[in-house]
Design a protein around this motif. Sequence first.
Motif, PDB file in Angstrom:
ATOM      1  N   ASP A 182      19.504   6.191 -43.236  1.00 17.89           N
ATOM      2  CA  ASP A 182      20.827   6.846 -43.354  1.00 17.89           C
ATOM      3  C   ASP A 182      21.687   6.122 -44.383  1.00 17.89           C
ATOM      4  O   ASP A 182      22.378   6.750 -45.190  1.00 17.89           O
ATOM      5  CB  ASP A 182      21.575   6.815 -42.011  1.00 17.89           C
ATOM      6  CG  ASP A 182      20.839   7.562 -40.924  1.00 17.89           C
ATOM      7  OD1 ASP A 182      20.359   8.664 -41.202  1.00 17.89           O
ATOM      8  OD2 ASP A 182      20.736   7.044 -39.804  1.00 17.89           O
ATOM      9  N   GLU A 183      21.647   4.795 -44.331  1.00 12.41           N
ATOM     10  CA  GLU A 183      22.503   4.012 -45.223  1.00 12.41           C
ATOM     11  C   GLU A 183      22.118   4.217 -46.689  1.00 12.41           C
ATOM     12  O   GLU A 183      22.983   4.369 -47.545  1.00 12.41           O
ATOM     13  CB  GLU A 183      22.427   2.518 -44.856  1.00 12.41           C
ATOM     14  CG  GLU A 183      23.009   2.187 -43.493  1.00 12.41           C
ATOM     15  CD  GLU A 183      24.447   2.638 -43.357  1.00 12.41           C
ATOM     16  OE1 GLU A 183      25.314   2.021 -43.978  1.00 12.41           O
ATOM     17  OE2 GLU A 183      24.708   3.624 -42.658  1.00 12.41           O
ATOM     18  N   THR A 184      20.810   4.214 -46.959  1.00 14.34           N
ATOM     19  CA  THR A 184      20.402   4.365 -48.362  1.00 14.34           C
ATOM     20  C   THR A 184      20.639   5.805 -48.839  1.00 14.34           C
ATOM     21  O   THR A 184      20.985   6.030 -50.000  1.00 14.34           O
ATOM     22  CB  THR A 184      18.929   3.959 -48.586  1.00 14.34           C
ATOM     23  OG1 THR A 184      18.123   4.565 -47.599  1.00 14.34           O
ATOM     24  CG2 THR A 184      18.750   2.471 -48.517  1.00 14.34           C
TER      25      THR A 184
ATOM     26  N   SER B  80      15.711  -2.848 -50.611  1.00 14.76           N
ATOM     27  CA  SER B  80      16.235  -3.409 -51.871  1.00 14.76           C
ATOM     28  C   SER B  80      17.506  -2.691 -52.295  1.00 14.76           C
ATOM     29  O   SER B  80      18.471  -3.315 -52.750  1.00 14.76           O
ATOM     30  CB  SER B  80      15.218  -3.265 -53.000  1.00 14.76           C
ATOM     31  OG  SER B  80      14.053  -3.939 -52.672  1.00 14.76           O
ATOM     32  N   ILE B  81      17.520  -1.351 -52.134  1.00 12.74           N
ATOM     33  CA  ILE B  81      18.714  -0.574 -52.501  1.00 12.74           C
ATOM     34  C   ILE B  81      19.891  -1.012 -51.630  1.00 12.74           C
ATOM     35  O   ILE B  81      20.997  -1.275 -52.109  1.00 12.74           O
ATOM     36  CB  ILE B  81      18.441   0.948 -52.348  1.00 12.74           C
ATOM     37  CG1 ILE B  81      17.377   1.406 -53.356  1.00 12.74           C
ATOM     38  CG2 ILE B  81      19.728   1.759 -52.498  1.00 12.74           C
ATOM     39  CD1 ILE B  81      16.865   2.819 -53.138  1.00 12.74           C
ATOM     40  N   PHE B  82      19.622  -1.114 -50.323  1.00 12.73           N
ATOM     41  CA  PHE B  82      20.682  -1.515 -49.381  1.00 12.73           C
ATOM     42  C   PHE B  82      21.223  -2.905 -49.748  1.00 12.73           C
ATOM     43  O   PHE B  82      22.431  -3.129 -49.818  1.00 12.73           O
ATOM     44  CB  PHE B  82      20.106  -1.503 -47.953  1.00 12.73           C
ATOM     45  CG  PHE B  82      21.079  -1.942 -46.904  1.00 12.73           C
ATOM     46  CD1 PHE B  82      22.049  -1.063 -46.427  1.00 12.73           C
ATOM     47  CD2 PHE B  82      21.049  -3.232 -46.396  1.00 12.73           C
ATOM     48  CE1 PHE B  82      22.965  -1.465 -45.464  1.00 12.73           C
ATOM     49  CE2 PHE B  82      21.963  -3.647 -45.440  1.00 12.73           C
ATOM     50  CZ  PHE B  82      22.920  -2.761 -44.969  1.00 12.73           C
ATOM     51  N   LYS B  83      20.310  -3.823 -50.007  1.00  9.16           N
ATOM     52  CA  LYS B  83      20.728  -5.207 -50.324  1.00  9.16           C
ATOM     53  C   LYS B  83      21.513  -5.260 -51.636  1.00  9.16           C
ATOM     54  O   LYS B  83      22.437  -6.065 -51.795  1.00  9.16           O
ATOM     55  CB  LYS B  83      19.506  -6.144 -50.434  1.00  9.16           C
ATOM     56  CG  LYS B  83      18.791  -6.448 -49.159  1.00  9.16           C
ATOM     57  CD  LYS B  83      19.681  -6.818 -48.011  1.00  9.16           C
ATOM     58  CE  LYS B  83      20.413  -8.129 -48.165  1.00  9.16           C
ATOM     59  NZ  LYS B  83      21.408  -8.340 -47.076  1.00  9.16           N
ATOM     60  N   SER B  84      21.117  -4.410 -52.600  1.00  2.15           N
ATOM     61  CA  SER B  84      21.828  -4.404 -53.892  1.00  2.15           C
ATOM     62  C   SER B  84      23.288  -4.054 -53.676  1.00  2.15           C
ATOM     63  O   SER B  84      24.183  -4.677 -54.246  1.00  2.15           O
ATOM     64  CB  SER B  84      21.202  -3.379 -54.845  1.00  2.15           C
ATOM     65  OG  SER B  84      19.858  -3.713 -55.060  1.00  2.15           O
ATOM     66  N   ILE B  85      23.524  -3.046 -52.841  1.00  2.00           N
ATOM     67  CA  ILE B  85      24.923  -2.643 -52.594  1.00  2.00           C
ATOM     68  C   ILE B  85      25.655  -3.743 -51.827  1.00  2.00           C
ATOM     69  O   ILE B  85      26.818  -4.046 -52.107  1.00  2.00           O
ATOM     70  CB  ILE B  85      24.974  -1.286 -51.845  1.00  2.00           C
ATOM     71  CG1 ILE B  85      24.425  -0.183 -52.739  1.00  2.00           C
ATOM     72  CG2 ILE B  85      26.402  -0.960 -51.398  1.00  2.00           C
ATOM     73  CD1 ILE B  85      25.206   0.058 -54.035  1.00  2.00           C
TER      74      ILE B  85
END
Length: 290
Positions: free
Chosen positions: A154-156, A244-249
């Motif tokens: 959901d977050e990504t 990785s996308i989540f961590k980038s944000i």
Amino acid sequence: MRLCRKCFAESIEEKTRATIAKYRMFSHDDRIAVAVSGGKDSVSLLHVLAKIEERYPKAELVAVTVDEGIKGYRDEALRIAAENCKELGVEHRIVTFRRLFGRTFDQMVERVRGCDVVNLTPCAYCGVLRRKALNAAARNVGADKLVTGHTLDDETQTILLNIFHGDVLRLAKEKPVTDMVHAKLVRRVKPFCEIPERETALYAFVKSVRFQGSPCPYAGEALRNDARAILNGLEEEHPGIMFSIFKSIERIRPALEVMAKKEGLKECAECGEPTTDNVCRTCQMRKQIG
Ligand code: SF4
Ligand code: ZN
């Protein structure tokens, strides 16, 4: 490494515990409202939190369910949510659209279809109303935090959607635990934000947790479905890419927060709920729907 059912369930509980600790989501004596829709994510979350809560005798869980009034769908979800709460000994409160907004969601959809003023998908306005209903329910039960079952998926998807909409600064607010910005706004917390949806589903399966499998008849926000398909395809080819996308944000969030205009919240002139405008979006929508 393959895990047996018991070890898998424990690994999800441990991951959730670690996420809670990492983002300092709770205090030891919080009264925690858990948004339980009856779907796999929210029901799994309720079970995981009930397990974690055993170690915190001063903390309290209360489940809140929004009954939008969607015939043939929400009735079953309400039953499932109630059954799970009973099994876990968790207090359960239900808040209805009819009582809060004067109509069921089915009636609202009917009205919107009959006019061409509101140019939104059902999920777009249901989402706004659900958010308001959950906040009101959490506040009414005296909760310190409102927990939702948003998963890593959901977050990504939300990250991608905000980029698609050109509204990237909005991500500044979509945090694993929101700030205290207004006394009437209960802080929202997402303990599953780093856990993939397939793992929450597997948790429900290995724990034999009952959840609602059938989708909402109005589901189908086209762009979110596209974002989900893109991300699932990428994850299949490149495992770990969602994380990785989540961590980038997460890494750039402090910069986004500085860039995002600090919007002062006031109270809606019509309903008194916190809003950045004179009249909140819910009241604006209710006027449009009639
Ligand atoms: Fe509301 Fe859309 Fe969820 Fe159905 S799928 S309950 S319409 S937000
Ligand atoms: Zn309002």
